[in-house]
Scaffold this active site. Structure first.
Site, mmCIF file in Angstrom:
data_model
loop_
_atom_site.group_PDB
_atom_site.id
_atom_site.type_symbol
_atom_site.label_atom_id
_atom_site.label_comp_id
_atom_site.label_asym_id
_atom_site.label_seq_id
_atom_site.Cartn_x
_atom_site.Cartn_y
_atom_site.Cartn_z
ATOM 1 N N SER B 44 0.804 -1.224 0.000
ATOM 2 C CA SER B 44 0.000 0.000 0.000
ATOM 3 C C SER B 44 0.832 1.268 0.000
ATOM 4 C CB SER B 44 -0.933 0.017 1.214
ATOM 5 O OG SER B 44 -1.593 -1.212 1.351
ATOM 6 N N HIS B 48 2.773 4.382 8.019
ATOM 7 C CA HIS B 48 1.689 4.398 9.006
ATOM 8 C C HIS B 48 1.997 5.289 10.200
ATOM 9 C CE1 HIS B 48 -0.768 1.187 7.274
ATOM 10 N NE2 HIS B 48 0.363 0.593 6.928
ATOM 11 N N LYS B 250 -6.023 -4.367 8.651
ATOM 12 C CA LYS B 250 -6.434 -2.981 8.500
ATOM 13 C C LYS B 250 -7.586 -2.820 7.503
ATOM 14 C CE LYS B 250 -2.019 -0.974 9.896
ATOM 15 N NZ LYS B 250 -1.050 -2.065 10.125
ATOM 16 N N ARG B 313 2.680 -10.342 1.767
ATOM 17 C CA ARG B 313 3.285 -9.891 3.026
ATOM 18 C C ARG B 313 3.989 -11.097 3.645
ATOM 19 N NH1 ARG B 313 -2.067 -8.991 2.479
ATOM 20 N NH2 ARG B 313 -3.059 -7.004 2.972
ATOM 21 N N SER B 340 2.937 -5.716 7.720
ATOM 22 C CA SER B 340 2.489 -4.371 8.080
ATOM 23 C C SER B 340 2.719 -4.111 9.570
ATOM 24 C CB SER B 340 0.997 -4.253 7.738
ATOM 25 O OG SER B 340 0.552 -2.953 8.008
ATOM 26 N N CYS B 407 2.798 9.473 -21.710
ATOM 27 C CA CYS B 407 1.807 9.678 -20.643
ATOM 28 C C CYS B 407 2.426 10.391 -19.447
ATOM 29 C CB CYS B 407 1.227 8.339 -20.192
ATOM 30 S SG CYS B 407 0.348 7.464 -21.491
ATOM 31 N N CYS B 445 5.202 3.310 -25.534
ATOM 32 C CA CYS B 445 6.632 3.502 -25.284
ATOM 33 C C CYS B 445 7.455 2.235 -25.129
ATOM 34 C CB CYS B 445 6.835 4.354 -24.042
ATOM 35 S SG CYS B 445 6.256 3.554 -22.540
#
Lengths: 124, 480, 413
Positions: B44, B48, B250, B313, B340, B407, B445
């Protein structure tokens, strides 16, 4: 009496053609075409289907390694494989000009192989 | 003193970064083609705040401190850090009770600035949130970064300060004697280290077992993500949005990326220990993300998806980190099970282990003279420079004026720089420059980047892969 | 920094931009035509197949030949062509457009702008298809670029997802060049491309077309080696019992084009439905000095239409520069069974060329155009499917004093 349906490929409209055949497999009637080329196409497709083939030919010393080509007129559909094998063996030296004939009368089809792009010579 | 680090993810990279501040010889061995391509690549990307870690855990020991240390990393490594804050949402009274618990836990863990917000306050800050929200726990110190940038940046700076880096090299055997590691044998060579640090991510238990240690078993916990188009699906949320927490963790979040896009995810699914390389996305995972994300932000339109991906993870049975000196092997230290908030805790873990190694091995490291304290990222001239400066730069180097990735406006110069810094695959270039990360996902590309790699490294285009050896692109010439 | 000044600036030298440049120049306007690639022609340069130019040039040409014809027409003219220039930013206040080039920053001041930047392809990620992260998945345009320009083959055995024209054309291309195309998959119950291409690209090579079928999973270690397909129901949900596995190393995607509007998304209005630039019947955007045409407005079937629209944009941009004012804008609304309409507005006292796509296929139905409640145009169309644009021309004498226009299909007669 049987009927064959096909799409005319002569232009992007793609008219739905219907061909009526008699007992001796001769063409009796053709309907569905919006222009005379459709009728011609139907007849040709029944007798001896032909296609225009777009492909590439190897270029030597050009800015691109290949040049896009097409057959100058339609070739018999059944010869497509054979023609592709022939095309794969060809080489042309840069510069290539659009419209340039790369190979004449390929495999006796009366079609030439014609360049569809300009390829400049590679600067060293 | 020779120190060997096994594993070049964020943890291993930050260990290299910290250790190369001292007069020790550091070697980093990484099995992938580049650093940061394992666990570090797909997560993510959150730094934190640290309220979510129970007292007494290693997580609570390192998370809030790691969060603070990201300022130092931003400064020294030139990485992206955006402290956009986070909200844990509440939809019913029991959720509010959970928020209170997290709030108190956060205070205990040393988290600064925590606040419970009411409905009006949260909706004012996040107008696109589900209107049934009744409050939130707001943590202003939470932020987002780009995790592979952390690994790449840390390793580049460490290399400037003498790090020996070995990529595409896998440890296959560890020889010990009298419960001490004598030799590390890889598929390329043999090493003798005084101290070995196990930062091998998903394979930390495998490495530990090779050394004859009693290991904490690591199994992969999969998390799937959906990434939304940064041009058409930006500004959905201003900070990181968490649902009310559950037993599984979470939860599925909605958050911005540093690039400007919106990330949805992750799911949470325990996989067998055999599947340590299995980064697949699944139908049920994708559906779960869409359903849950829409509960937080109802206006999400998944037709704006540019990419879906999956990360793993490195989970341990007690759901906590595995940090410190091995109890059995005298010169082995573990920096593992960094599930995490592993990314957040990593800088604090690294600093801790530097002290721990000195203490346990009874030595004092001396600080390096002429230490190079900063590293610069590959600049994106098009977006970051003023017109006048950019114009000057192009006149000095015309490759800065040739746009390769249309882009994201990445120039030929940046691609070449990435290759100079070690990239030799499409992913290597991509993760260092953000080329191919945009709307068209490499449609315009990819062939250009391959030609540049081919020219710079003098390899045929046919040999260029995305990352691992089998991810080739071209199978041959049309006209040989 | 280099400075240019011109009357009309055209961004994008593809089929629309080249036509716009030619037309504007013929009205005495000074034109600068800018292109981010080395050559003019845009996507035409890699479309080496036939089918271009039947309307516009009255002969059937391949893409490169079509582009070349325009190039030849442009060569004699007083038009400045700037290649390898990339759009940096647009300064609306002083109508100054900034470009990057390998020689430095360039600023171009203009009186009007024509934006003809084309489209991009929808990437694999947008399909939300689960599986392994593998190489070997290409958009059709990318595969086309590789085989027709770069001289490289993308794989050995392929599946093609999407029966739009690009997918069908690539089915033939890849087969001719020695790849094995196992099938073309189409999630709709009807094909997406022109009927002629079903014949000359699939039937000719015995490549099966599987309708109501899509890809549900991709598998491989590093490189793709397996694709799982399944049939779908009316809501595009997978019918699990129909899952089949294909052993292929390439998946070619022809799943739609998206107008390239990001560079101007803060300058002009973008249509939420079509994702293209909103224009009126003179190809003008909501900014009076900015015009747009081609695939960046709406995705067209035929390049001939694209060039026609480019011409209209060039012509009216020129007229605007010469001081002409234009009439009121009247909204054009999609009615029953109309999915896409372009343009979005009718400008009084101009000819109207409508391009329309239906939502649901229908046979032998009428399309009517209403002004308020009055029918001002009707035409019967034999077979309408969403993948084939209907082109409706309405002369301006039929459009005098019209109110808000609605285009609809009459399905209950």
């Amino acid at each position: 009496m049987n009927s064959i349906e096909m799409i005319c490929i002569k232009c992007p409209v793609g008219c739905k053609l219907k061909i009526l055949m008699d007992e001796n497999n001769k063409i009796e009637e053709i309907t569905g075409f919006k222009c005379p080329r459709g009728k011609e196409y139907a007849i040709q497709e029944i007798l001896n289907p032909k296609r225009i083939i777009p492909t590439n030919v190897k270029v030597l010393n050009g800015e691109l390694e290949i040049v896009s080509v097409k057959t100058s007129c339609e070739i018999p559909k059944e010869k497509i494989s054979e023609i592709m094998n022939f095309v794969k063996m060809l080489e042309v030296e840069a510069p290539v000009n659009i419209g340039q004939v790369i190979a004449k009368n390929i495999l006796d089809t009366e079609a030439d192989l014609v360049a569809t792009k300009n390829i400049k010579r590679k600067e060293l | 003193m020779k120190i060997g680090i096994i594993g070049g993810g964020v943890v291993g990279a930050l260990l290299a970064y910290e250790l190369t501040k001292y007069n020790v010889e550091v070697t980093l061995i990484e099995k992938e083609f580049d650093v940061g391509m394992g666990v570090s690549k797909a997560n993510s990307a959150i730094v934190h705040a640290g309220y979510d870690d129970e007292k007494g855990t290693l997580r609570s020991k390192f998370c809030a401190r790691g969060n603070e240390l990201y300022d130092e990393l931003e400064e020294n490594l030139d990485i992206d850090l955006k402290r956009i804050g986070s909200h844990v949402l509440a939809f019913k009274q029991e959720d509010m009770n959970t928020l209170d618990r997290l709030y108190n836990q956060g205070i205990e863990n040393g988290v600064k600035g925590l606040k419970i917000l009411d409905k009006n306050e949260i909706i004012r800050l996040e107008p696109n949130i589900n209107e049934h929200v009744i409050g939130s726990l707001y943590a202003p110190t939470a932020g987002i970064t780009e995790p592979w940038q952390v690994a790449i940046g840390a390793v580049e700076l460490a290399q400037k300060n003498g790090l020996n880096l070995s990529l595409s090299e896998r440890v296959i055997e560890i020889k010990t004697e009298n419960y001490k590691i004598e030799k590390i044998i890889t598929d390329k060579k043999e090493y003798i280290f005084d101290v070995v640090i196990n930062a091998a991510g998903l394979y930390a238990d495998v490495i530990s077992n090779m050394a004859g240690d009693v290991s904490i078993p690591i199994h992969p916990r999969q998390g799937e993500y959906i990434l939304l188009n940064k041009f058409t699906a930006h500004d959905l949320v201003n900070s990181i949005i968490f649902p009310p927490p559950s037993k599984m963790g979470k939860g599925i979040l909605v958050l911005p990326t540093v690039d400007g896009g919106t990330l949805l995810g992750p799911t949470s699914e325990d996989l067998s220990y055999l599947l340590k390389d299995d980064r697949t996305t699944t139908r049920h995972g994708i559906d779960e993300i869409v359903e849950s994300a829409k509960k937080l932000v109802p206006s999400i339109d998944v037709r704006e998806t540019v990419k879906i991906f999956s990360g793993l993870r490195p989970e341990s049975p007690n759901k906590d980190f595995w940090i410190g000196k091995s109890e059995k092997i005298s010169n082995l230290f573990h920096a593992a099970a960094t599930r995490s908030p592993g990314l957040t805790a990593a800088p604090a873990i690294a600093k801790f282990l530097v002290e721990e190694i000195q203490e346990k091995m009874k030595i004092n490291f001396s600080e390096k003279e002429n230490y190079i304290s900063k590293r610069e990222r590959i600049k994106n001239f098009f977006n970051d420079e003023s017109l006048e400066k950019y114009d000057e730069m192009i006149k000095e180097d015309s490759s800065k004026g040739k746009i390769v990735c249309v882009c994201n406006k990445i120039t030929e110069s940046e691609i070449i720089e990435a290759i100079k810094r070690g990239a030799h695959t499409l992913d290597g270039v991509k993760f260092r420059t953000r080329a191919s990360f945009g709307e068209c996902q490499g449609g315009f590309c990819t062939h250009k980047i391959m030609k540049i790699i081919s020219k710079q490294l003098n390899v045929p285009i046919e040999d260029i892969t995305y990352g691992n050896d089998n991810s080739y692109v071209i199978t041959g010439k049309v006209r040989p | 920094m280099k400075n240019y000044s011109t009357d009309l600036l055209i961004i994008g030298a593809g089929a629309a931009g080249m036509a716009a440049a030619l037309k504007a120049e013929s009205l005495g306007i000074k034109v600068i035509l800018v292109e981010r690639n080395e050559e003019m022609g845009g996507i035409l340069n890699q479309c080496i197949h036939n089918g271009f130019g039947l309307h516009y040039f009255k002969e059937e040409l391949t893409g490169p030949e079509y582009a070349n014809k325009f190039e030849n027409l442009l060569n004699g003219k007083n038009i400045t062509f700037l290649s390898n220039r990339f759009l940096h930013s647009i300064n609306e206040e002083n109508k100054e457009i900034i470009f990057t080039s390998s020689e430095g920053i360039e600023k171009i001041s203009c009186k009007a702008l024509v934006y003809t930047a084309g489209a991009r392809e929808r990437p694999f990620g947008s399909l939300l298809i689960p599986g392994n992260r593998v190489s070997g998945i290409y958009t059709a345009g990318m595969a086309q670029r590789l085989t027709n320009i770069e001289n490289r083959l993308p794989g050995k055995k392929a599946l093609i997802l999407g029966s739009g024209d690009i997918g069908l054309i690539m089915a033939r291309r890849l087969t001719l060049e020695g790849m094995k195309v196992e099938a073309v998959l189409e999630r709709m119950p009807y094909p997406g491309g022109l009927a002629r291409n079903i014949t000359q690209c699939l039937k000719d090579f015995e490549i099966p077309l599987l309708l109501s079928t899509t890809v549900v999973e991709v598998r491989g270690q590093g490189r793709l080696n397996e694709v799982i397909v399944a049939q779908v129901d009316g809501n595009f949900n997978e019918i699990k019992s129909t899952r089949r596995s294909y052993s292929v190393d390439s998946l070619i995607l022809s799943v739609g084009l998206v107008p390239s509007t990001t560079p101007v998304m803060h300058l002009v209005e973008i249509d939420k439905r079509t994702r293209g630039v909103v224009v009126d019947s003179i190809m003008r955007t909501n900014k009076e000095w900015v015009f747009a045409a081609g695939n960046c407005v709406v995705i067209y079937d035929l390049v001939d239409y694209v060039s026609k629209e480019g011409e209209i944009a060039g012509e009216n941009a020129a007229k605007y520069i010469l001081g002409e004012t234009f009439g009121k804008k009247i909204k054009i609304n999609p009615g029953n069974n109309i999915g896409i309409i372009s343009p979005s507005f009718y400008v009084e006292n101009t000819e109207l060329e409508l391009y329309v796509r239906v939502i649901r296929p229908c046979e032998n139905k009428k399309i009517i155009v209403k002004s308020g409640q009055d029918i001002i145009h009707q035409s019967r169309h034999i077979s309408m499917i969403p993948s084939e644009m209907e082109h409706i021309k309405i002369k301006k004498d039929k459009l005098l004093n019209v109110k808000e226009l609605t285009v609809e299909v009459i399905e209950n007669e």
